[in-house]
Design a protein around this motif. Structure first.
Motif, short mmCIF file in Angstrom:
data_model
loop_
_atom_site.label_atom_id
_atom_site.label_comp_id
_atom_site.label_asym_id
_atom_site.label_seq_id
_atom_site.Cartn_x
_atom_site.Cartn_y
_atom_site.Cartn_z
N GLU A 145 0.74 -1.25 -0.17
CA GLU A 145 0.03 0.07 -0.20
C GLU A 145 0.96 1.24 -0.01
OE1 GLU A 145 -3.58 -1.64 2.70
OE2 GLU A 145 -2.12 -1.09 3.64
N LEU A 146 2.03 1.12 -0.34
CA LEU A 146 3.04 2.26 0.01
C LEU A 146 3.75 2.45 -1.50
CD1 LEU A 146 5.11 1.20 2.98
CD2 LEU A 146 2.92 2.94 3.07
N SER A 147 4.35 3.58 -1.70
CA SER A 147 4.95 4.08 -2.95
C SER A 147 6.38 3.77 -2.59
CB SER A 147 5.08 5.56 -2.95
OG SER A 147 5.88 6.38 -1.94
N GLY A 148 7.16 3.69 -3.55
CA GLY A 148 8.65 3.06 -3.79
C GLY A 148 9.45 4.04 -2.72
N GLY A 149 9.14 5.22 -2.84
CA GLY A 149 9.95 6.14 -1.52
C GLY A 149 9.52 5.90 -0.10
N GLN A 150 8.43 5.59 -0.13
CA GLN A 150 7.92 5.25 1.34
C GLN A 150 8.30 4.05 1.82
OE1 GLN A 150 3.45 5.80 0.44
NE2 GLN A 150 3.32 7.48 1.67
N GLU A 151 8.34 2.95 0.80
CA GLU A 151 8.96 1.72 1.18
C GLU A 151 10.38 1.86 1.71
OE1 GLU A 151 8.01 -2.07 -0.56
OE2 GLU A 151 7.15 -0.89 -2.11
N GLN A 152 11.15 2.62 0.86
CA GLN A 152 12.58 2.92 1.33
C GLN A 152 12.69 3.45 2.52
OE1 GLN A 152 15.03 1.28 1.15
NE2 GLN A 152 16.38 1.60 -0.91
N ARG A 153 11.79 4.57 2.83
CA ARG A 153 11.81 5.14 4.38
C ARG A 153 11.66 4.14 5.26
NH1 ARG A 153 10.65 10.89 4.68
NH2 ARG A 153 11.03 11.82 2.58
N VAL A 154 10.66 3.05 5.24
CA VAL A 154 10.41 1.97 5.97
C VAL A 154 11.65 1.35 6.23
CG1 VAL A 154 9.00 0.00 6.61
CG2 VAL A 154 7.94 1.91 5.36
N ASP A 177 13.03 7.39 -8.60
CA ASP A 177 13.29 8.63 -9.28
C ASP A 177 14.29 9.34 -8.85
OD1 ASP A 177 11.49 10.38 -7.67
OD2 ASP A 177 10.01 9.38 -8.81
N SER A 178 14.97 10.43 -9.49
CA SER A 178 15.98 11.24 -9.05
C SER A 178 15.32 12.11 -7.91
CB SER A 178 16.65 12.47 -10.22
OG SER A 178 15.30 12.84 -10.58
N HIS A 179 14.22 12.57 -8.00
CA HIS A 179 13.54 13.59 -6.65
C HIS A 179 13.53 12.55 -5.57
CE1 HIS A 179 11.06 16.43 -4.75
NE2 HIS A 179 10.31 15.51 -4.72
N MET A 180 12.82 11.25 -5.69
CA MET A 180 12.84 10.45 -4.41
C MET A 180 14.26 10.08 -3.93
SD MET A 180 10.06 9.61 -2.92
CE MET A 180 8.77 9.74 -3.77
N ALA A 181 15.29 9.97 -4.97
CA ALA A 181 16.41 9.41 -4.56
C ALA A 181 17.16 10.40 -3.64
CB ALA A 181 17.31 9.03 -5.77
N GLU A 182 16.85 11.80 -4.16
CA GLU A 182 17.54 12.91 -3.16
C GLU A 182 16.97 13.18 -2.12
OE1 GLU A 182 17.34 16.44 -5.45
OE2 GLU A 182 18.57 17.84 -4.16
N GLU A 183 15.60 12.66 -1.71
CA GLU A 183 14.94 12.82 -0.75
C GLU A 183 15.33 11.76 0.53
OE1 GLU A 183 10.78 13.73 -1.53
OE2 GLU A 183 10.38 12.45 0.31
#
Lengths: 231, 426
Positions: A145-154, A177-183
């Motif tokens: 139920e999460l986005s890729g960025g949220q999964e990596q945060r977990v 993606d680059s934006h999420m990677a930077e975050e």
């Protein structure tokens, strides 16, 4: 500062049929507490092998690995598992969350495996770390139920929850993606500063490399360049 | 590590195992259904076989052989040919001994012989039993299944009581006349017409298909018996538990054997030994079928767990990276297999209890199912099952053990995976 990790003459040879592949060839390296280090290099240069050896997932063919001065070479598999359980955390390229566990349960998992804290303490710690990575309110969701960025945060929260000596991340932004990677790299850097957690990560991404305070370039299994950068 | 902390880890592993069991719901459900079907069938079959044992022994006791059957030793040895010889020398003395035991409720003399029944067109060989109708009713429960009038009503008239199916085969009805021919005690052939006054429709097909009964008053002149009594049947106090009834009968039989060395007293348990052995063989046969079904379920579980291992190689790598040992991983997959086994076994138990309840309260109509096929067993009519909680517990334990055994190999494989290879696995 004293070295949290020391590698001396690390060699790793894989046998493929009759031939031998020298994945690492006499690597010497010293990492200090709180460092934010990137390991870069082309595919097949030995980055993952180096991280695996640092993470006690693989054993070197030759050489010595020391954590806080303690050599790990003589440890048996169960002892190495116990060492990983207490002192090392991992962040993976594909996040590798346990799909049947909720966000909270995934983050609690390393502490549950460690068996040091009570259930209530584990719950409290997990909630603190989830808040730190900006996932408050998503505790009861499942990874699907999460986005890729949220999964990596977990995955980052899961890696940090047990206060490890070292957090090892193998291409943590490769699937973003680059934006999420930077975050994500910003988040790792932020935690590195706040908690003085030691991060070692492999990457191909120039943007991510740019954030690192130390960049180790590895080529053909040997360290080619070791750069330290200021803030 | 204290117990509480240990439980935390186990409860999380159990959560992972339980949710993974249902992650591929269809696959798991199929395995669970196979297992539940096998176990449920086993429980139901056990109930019906237990019921068959009870019914067979009760029928022997109530309808054909009584609780204790007494003959002379020589008669016992020759009993296959039903000789009109080797009678009990002093029936009164035996009865006097038996009367002293409060568990003995009554005795009745009997005499079996072979004869031929003819309706004028067809004839059939039958086993005939000469009885003292009044006393026989105190020992046997044939009256419960009698259609027509009791032999006592007809005094010395030549009347006969026949098994219902036997009568039907010869086209006889109540009131019909039938010719009975037999060898007398002195080996001469005799024939006489008898009127059918009663038919027997009992749960014992042997009686229904091939037995005829006449009174001693008719048999005496017909067979030149001169007071010959070859058999003494004993009725014992009714016990709820069959084992207790067997014990009582064994004790009374032993008492007679000890006091009258020339006699052979056999309890219904001893007479029914052959039947029980046959029943055990049937049990084994049923057990084999169920065993094969459980092996199929075991293969299903092994396959389910193995597929689970292959679909979660990276997950195994992650768990190992976070500090689980190879042993922990083995346990995790054993737990998964065990959980499938537990669910399958509990579903099987539920199915078995439902089958049991059906067999116990409604019974199995043996006659309708078997038609005219004679199994050679003293069971017929509606066969009722019996609860057997011990066997249910055994079935559930066996189900779980089979599941654990079947999961052993895939769990071992999961534990052997190299962490680095598992993490690289795509």
């Amino acid at each position: 500062m004293s070295a949290i990790l020391e590698l001396e003459g690390i060699t790793r040879i894989y046998k493929k049929g009759e031939s031998e592949v020298h994945a690492l060839d006499g690597v010497n390296l010293s990492i200090e507490k709180g460092e934010f280090t990137a390991i870069v290099g082309p595919s097949g240069s030995g980055k993952t092998t180096l991280l695996n050896i640092i993470g006690c997932l693989d054993t070197p063919t030759a050489g010595i690995v020391r954590y806080n001065g303690t050599p790990l070479g003589t440890m048996k598999e169960d002892e190495r598992a116990a060492y990983r359980k207490k002192h090392i955390s991992f962040i993976f390229q594909s996040y590798n969350l346990i799909p049947v566990l909720t966000v909270r349960e995934n983050v609690e998992l390393p502490l549950v495996i460690e068996r040091r804290l009570s259930k209530a303490e584990i719950r409290k710690k997990a909630e603190e770390v989830l808040a730190a990575v900006g996932l408050k309110g998503l505790e009861d969701r499942f990874p699907r139920e999460l986005s890729g960025g949220q999964e990596q945060r977990v995955a980052i929260a899961r890696a940090l929850v047990k206060d490890p000596y070292i957090v090892l991340a193998d291409e943590p932004t490769a699937n973003l993606d680059s934006h999420m990677a930077e975050e994500i790299v910003d988040l790792m850097r932020d935690i590195n500063k706040k908690l003085n957690a030691t991060f070692i990560f492999s990457t191909h991404d120039a943007l991510v490399q740019h954030q690192a305070r130390r960049v180790i370039t590895i080529r053909d299994g040997a360290i080619n360049l070791d750069e330290r950068r200021g803030e | 590590m204290n117990t509480h902390e240990g439980r935390t880890a186990w409860s999380t592993l159990a959560t992972i195992a339980w949710r993974n069991v249902w992650r591929h719901g269809k696959r798991t459900a199929l395995t669970v259904i196979t297992m539940a079907f096998g176990l449920g069938l086993y429980i139901g079959m056990d109930s019906i076989l237990k019921g068959m044992d009870r019914m067979g022994l009760e029928n022997m006791m109530e309808l054909s052989d009584s609780s204790v059957k007494i003959t002379t030793r020589t008669y016992d040895e020759e009993s296959q040919s039903l000789p009109l010889d080797y009678g009990i020398p002093d029936v009164g003395a035996v009865e006097a001994l038996l009367k002293k035991d409060p568990r003995v409720l009554g005795t009745a003399p009997r005499l079996r012989f072979v004869g031929q029944l003819s309706n004028g067109k067809d004839s059939l060989p039958v086993q005939l039993i000469a009885i003292d109708p009044e006393r026989d009713d105190q020992v046997f429960s044939l009256a419960k299944y009698r259609i027509g009038t009791a032999l006592t009503v007809h005094g010395d008239e030549p009347v006969i009581m026949l098994g219902k199916k036997l009568a039907a085969e010869l086209g006889l009805e109540l009131g019909s006349w039938v010719t009975l021919s037999a060898r007398t005690r002195y080996d001469s052939q005799n024939a006489q017409d008898f009127q059918v006054v009663a038919l027997l429709d009992t749960p014992d097909p042997t009686i229904n298909n091939g037995n005829g009964y006449i009174s001693f008053s008719a048999a005496e002149p017909f067979l030149d018996l001169e007071g010959l009594r070859t058999e003494l049947a004993v009725r014992m106090e009714k016990r709820i538990n069959l084992k207790d009834a067997m014990k009582d009968s064994d004790e009374v039989a032993a008492l007679v054997n000890a006091n009258f060395p020339e006699l052979s007293a056999k309890s219904f348990g001893e007479i029914g030994r052959q039947f029980l052995e046959l029943s055990k063989a049937k049990s084994k046969g049923a057990g084999m079928i169920i065993f094969i079904m459980m092996i199929i379920a075991g293969v299903g579980i092994a396959n389910t767990v193995l597929m689970s291992v292959y679909s979660r190689i990276r997950e195994i790598g992650v768990l190992r990276a976070f500090g689980l040992t190879a042993k922990d991983i083995r346990r995790l997959f054993l737990l998964e297999g065990g959980l499938i086994g537990l669910v399958g076994s509990l579903a099987g138990l539920l199915f078995g209890i439902m089958l049991d309840a059906y067999f116990i309260f409604w019974g199995m109509p043996l006659d309708a199912m078997m038609g005219n096929i004679d199994m050679g067993l003293p069971v017929g009519g509606n066969l009722y099952g019996e609860w057997n909680p011990d066997q249910m517990v055994v079935a559930v334990i066996i189900g779980i053990l089979i599941a654990l055994y079947a999961s052993r190999s895939p769990a071992k494989r999961a534990g052997k995976l190299e962490v680095t290879n598992a993490l690289r696995f795509v």
